[in-house]
Design an enzyme around this catalytic site. Structure first.
Site, short mmCIF file in Angstrom:
data_model
loop_
_atom_site.label_atom_id
_atom_site.label_comp_id
_atom_site.label_asym_id
_atom_site.label_seq_id
_atom_site.Cartn_x
_atom_site.Cartn_y
_atom_site.Cartn_z
N ARG A 51 0.82 -1.22 0.00
CA ARG A 51 0.00 0.00 0.00
C ARG A 51 0.85 1.27 0.00
O ARG A 51 0.41 2.32 -0.47
CB ARG A 51 -0.91 0.01 1.23
CG ARG A 51 -2.01 -1.04 1.18
CD ARG A 51 -2.69 -1.17 2.51
NE ARG A 51 -1.73 -1.46 3.57
CZ ARG A 51 -2.01 -1.59 4.85
NH1 ARG A 51 -3.25 -1.46 5.26
NH2 ARG A 51 -1.08 -1.87 5.74
N LYS A 148 4.14 -19.44 5.93
CA LYS A 148 3.57 -19.89 7.19
C LYS A 148 3.13 -18.67 7.99
O LYS A 148 3.69 -17.59 7.75
CB LYS A 148 4.58 -20.74 7.95
CG LYS A 148 5.53 -19.95 8.87
CD LYS A 148 6.27 -20.87 9.81
CE LYS A 148 6.71 -20.11 11.03
NZ LYS A 148 7.58 -20.81 11.93
N LYS A 182 16.43 -26.03 3.27
CA LYS A 182 17.79 -26.11 3.81
C LYS A 182 18.53 -27.25 3.12
O LYS A 182 18.00 -28.35 2.97
CB LYS A 182 17.75 -26.36 5.33
CG LYS A 182 17.31 -25.14 6.13
CD LYS A 182 17.30 -25.49 7.61
CE LYS A 182 16.69 -24.40 8.45
NZ LYS A 182 17.56 -23.25 8.66
N ASP A 235 3.90 -23.15 16.07
CA ASP A 235 4.91 -22.38 15.34
C ASP A 235 6.03 -23.27 14.79
O ASP A 235 6.62 -22.96 13.76
CB ASP A 235 5.49 -21.30 16.26
CG ASP A 235 6.36 -20.31 15.51
OD1 ASP A 235 5.87 -19.77 14.49
OD2 ASP A 235 7.51 -20.07 15.91
N HIS A 240 7.70 -27.38 10.92
CA HIS A 240 9.11 -27.68 10.66
C HIS A 240 9.53 -29.06 11.20
O HIS A 240 10.14 -29.85 10.48
CB HIS A 240 10.01 -26.62 11.29
CG HIS A 240 9.69 -25.22 10.87
ND1 HIS A 240 9.41 -24.90 9.56
CD2 HIS A 240 9.60 -24.07 11.57
CE1 HIS A 240 9.17 -23.60 9.48
NE2 HIS A 240 9.27 -23.07 10.69
N LYS A 335 12.67 -21.89 22.69
CA LYS A 335 13.36 -20.60 22.60
C LYS A 335 14.15 -20.36 23.87
O LYS A 335 13.87 -20.94 24.91
CB LYS A 335 12.32 -19.49 22.42
CG LYS A 335 11.61 -19.58 21.09
CD LYS A 335 10.88 -18.32 20.76
CE LYS A 335 10.35 -18.33 19.35
NZ LYS A 335 11.40 -18.29 18.32
P1 NAP Z 1 5.28 -7.25 7.75
O1 NAP Z 1 6.69 -6.82 8.00
O2 NAP Z 1 4.20 -6.78 8.64
O3 NAP Z 1 4.94 -6.81 6.25
C1 NAP Z 1 3.65 -6.91 5.72
C2 NAP Z 1 3.68 -6.44 4.28
O4 NAP Z 1 2.35 -6.52 3.76
C3 NAP Z 1 4.12 -4.99 4.12
O5 NAP Z 1 4.86 -4.86 2.92
C4 NAP Z 1 2.80 -4.24 4.01
O6 NAP Z 1 3.02 -3.04 3.34
C5 NAP Z 1 1.99 -5.26 3.21
N1 NAP Z 1 0.55 -5.10 3.38
C6 NAP Z 1 -0.16 -5.06 4.53
N2 NAP Z 1 -1.47 -4.88 4.28
C7 NAP Z 1 -1.59 -4.84 2.94
C8 NAP Z 1 -2.69 -4.66 2.06
N3 NAP Z 1 -3.95 -4.51 2.49
N4 NAP Z 1 -2.45 -4.69 0.73
C9 NAP Z 1 -1.20 -4.82 0.25
N5 NAP Z 1 -0.13 -4.98 1.02
C10 NAP Z 1 -0.32 -4.97 2.35
O7 NAP Z 1 5.16 -8.85 7.70
P2 NAP Z 1 6.32 -9.90 7.37
O8 NAP Z 1 7.07 -10.19 8.60
O9 NAP Z 1 7.06 -9.48 6.16
O10 NAP Z 1 5.46 -11.21 7.07
C11 NAP Z 1 4.75 -11.41 5.87
C12 NAP Z 1 4.15 -12.82 5.90
O11 NAP Z 1 5.20 -13.78 5.98
C13 NAP Z 1 3.26 -13.10 7.12
O12 NAP Z 1 2.25 -14.00 6.75
C14 NAP Z 1 4.20 -13.80 8.11
O13 NAP Z 1 3.52 -14.63 9.00
C15 NAP Z 1 5.04 -14.60 7.14
N6 NAP Z 1 6.37 -14.93 7.65
C16 NAP Z 1 7.24 -13.95 8.02
C17 NAP Z 1 8.50 -14.30 8.48
C18 NAP Z 1 9.51 -13.25 8.85
O14 NAP Z 1 10.64 -13.63 9.18
N7 NAP Z 1 9.20 -11.98 8.81
C19 NAP Z 1 8.88 -15.65 8.56
C20 NAP Z 1 7.97 -16.63 8.16
C21 NAP Z 1 6.73 -16.25 7.71
P3 NAP Z 1 1.99 -1.79 3.45
O15 NAP Z 1 1.69 -1.61 4.90
O16 NAP Z 1 2.73 -0.66 2.83
O17 NAP Z 1 0.80 -2.17 2.66
#
Ligand code: NAP
Length: 488
Positions: A51, A148, A182, A235, A240, A335
């Site tokens: 967004r 996930k 991995k 989790d 995993h 953890k």
């Molecule tokens: P995050 O940092 O909160 O990022 C969310 C992303 O989604 C941002 O780019 C946000 O940008 C976008 N977004 C939110 N609402 C939106 C909308 N209505 N339309 C379009 N874009 C939107 O989350 P994240 O940590 O990257 O995680 C993303 C996914 O991966 C989640 O399902 C999480 O569970 C999974 N995951 C993450 C990790 C990790 O290490 N971070 C690991 C495993 C799995 P805007 O706010 O600008 O729209």
């Protein structure tokens, strides 16, 4: 040994959530490394979508900063980063709105593989899948990648599967479990099915038991809200550790093909016995003595003084089939433990009879598969203790650290996301979870969690920096066994 890199065909990859944490830390640096290796072609397009408003130049700057910060010390020269950035584009899209989609359509190239990476919360998967369809973005050569957590329980996983299935075929859906990417996890299959040595012994006649440990030194960090509604069982174990168990326990597939491999993994999950309450230990970490500010207790970290969510689980699992009946699998993950390590120990039975007499000592062979750190495999074998004394036996390691054996530092191993994203672009689903696999894993997990809730169970406290709650030792000592050390 320099690995052979087979370039993939030019592709379009759209990262929804292209400004998020996962994109910054994992997806974009992984793509850059594949570009540096020559696997990602210069004609490929990577389009971030979210967004937030960004010009193309502004988003390229964001990508460059992410790569500089998270390249793990592996980098190409500056010129290569500039070249890579010319592949990057951005479009402003709200998954729940209609703006930006036609702009995205115009940026895509017909007749090439197209992947939509859903790096956003699962609540947006349905909106995205639907709009991709209605705006005419989905071609036969399109696929979606989802992260996930895939559901919170069986019901939500089923509903998520149904939502995606309304718009995409199963063969187009790539559910990521990054453990499967991995290198050493894939090596589990190579070791088992590429050698004649192990497979004849890989059953309850020769294997006493198997231990799977995934230990983390970190606490819940900034993920407190998510983690407290999830816990270690959802989790880590449901996905995993379950995947590791499947690769260790499955029958040899007829070929290394996505459905053949996933059929065999599914059979393992379906053969799991329900776990008895006294075969599971849940734990929750305390603050670190003397450093409570830097390392608060779990309850302080999640800001919930009454939390009964577990940050640690140890359990004994049994697989009811011909191969494994009678061989327990002990799994643990947590953890704030003493070490950051993921290790599988296959503990073989002792030789049935010692010809050397009772004073010589006896040792069981142990095959240790280290997923991290120092990826590699060690087989402990029994030899004679050197020296002129009597015949006394010791066990010594036959060690193979993959980095030593296979390549200079920095070239090995590739990050899981590098492998998995390239597999998406190649259209290879072998290392991704199928919908029925995920549902079967939840069907096994749900009754365990429901049991804790019904009985009002509270996790056992454990000291930060320890190996987990003492009660976890009982799981094995009751069976006259011991956990292997948590340190790699
Ligand atoms: P995050 O940092 O909160 O990022 C969310 C992303 O989604 C941002 O780019 C946000 O940008 C976008 N977004 C939110 N609402 C939106 C909308 N209505 N339309 C379009 N874009 C939107 O989350 P994240 O940590 O990257 O995680 C993303 C996914 O991966 C989640 O399902 C999480 O569970 C999974 N995951 C993450 C990790 C990790 O290490 N971070 C690991 C495993 C799995 P805007 O706010 O600008 O729209």
């Amino acid at each position: 040994m320099v690995s052979r890199v087979i370039p993939v065909d030019p592709f379009d990859l759209i990262i929804f959530g292209g400004t998020g944490d996962l994109a910054r830390r994992k997806i974009l640096p992984a793509l850059f490394r594949r570009y540096c290796s020559g696997q990602m072609p210069a004609e490929a397009r990577i389009i971030g979508a979210a967004r937030a408003e960004h010009s193309t130049a502004g988003y390229r700057e964001f990508v460059a900063e992410a790569i500089t910060e998270f390249s793990d010390g592996r980098s190409c020269d500056d010129g290569t980063l500039d070249e890579f950035l010319t592949c990057i584009d951005y479009v402003q899209i709200d998954a729940r709105g209609e703006g930006g989609w036609s702009e995205l359509v115009n940026k895509l190239t017909q007749d090439r593989a197209r992947a939509f990476y859903f790096s956003v919360g699962p609540g947006l998967f349905g909106d995205l899948a639907e709009r991709i369809r209605t705006h005419g973005l989905a071609t036969d050569n399109s696929r979606i990648v989802v992260e996930k957590p895939f559901g919170h329980d069986l019901e939500t996983a089923r509903s998520l599967n149904a939502t995606l299935a309304a718009h995409f075929k199963e063969s187009q859906i790539y559910r990521i479990d990054h453990y499967l990417g991995k290198e050493t996890v894939q090596n589990l299959m190579a070791v088992r099915f590429g050698n004649v040595l192990f497979e004849p012994l890989w059953n309850s006649q020769y294997v006493d038991h198997i231990q799977i440990t995934v230990a983390e030194t970190v606490g819940v960090g900034g993920r407190g809200d998510y983690y407290d509604s999830s816990g270690a069982m959802r989790d880590m174990v449901q996905n995993h550790l379950m995947q590791l168990l499947c690769l260790i326990a499955m029958e040899p597939p007829a070929k290394f093909d996505p459905d053949a491999v996933r059929d065999e993994k599914l059979k393992v999950i379906r053969a799991l016995e329900p776990v008895l309450p006294y075969h599971i230990v849940r734990g929750q970490y305390d603050a670190q003595q003397g450093d409570t500010d830097a390392h608060p207790s779990y309850r302080e970290a999640v800001d919930n003084p009454r939390s009964t969510t577990e940050s640690y689980v140890a359990l004994k699992m049994e697989i009811s089939n011909w191969r494994w009946s009678g061989t327990p699998f002990y799994l643990r993950t947590g953890k704030r433990l003493a070490a950051q390590s993921s290790v599988i120990n296959v503990v073989f039975k002792e030789a049935p009879h010692s010809i050397f007499g009772p004073d010589a000592g006896r040792h069981a062979n142990v095959l240790t598969i280290r997923l991290q750190p120092n990826d590699g495999i060690t087989l402990r074998v029994t030899i004679k203790e050197p020296g002129p004394g009597g015949m006394r036996l010791v066990d010594v390691p036959l060690d193979m650290t993959f980095a030593d054996a296979l390549g200079p530092e920095g070239e090995y191993p590739p990050d899981a996301y590098e492998r998995l994203i390239m597999d998406v672009m190649r259209g290879d689903q072998t290392l991704f979870m199928r919908g029925d696999e995920v549902e079967a894993a939840w069907a096994w997990t749900d009754p365990i969690i429901e049991g804790w809730e019904t009985r009002g169970e509270v996790p056992k406290p454990y000291a930060s920096g320890s190996a987990g709650p003492d009660e976890a030792n009982l799981l094995l000592s009751r069976d006259k066994r011991k956990w292997k050390g948590i340190n790699p």
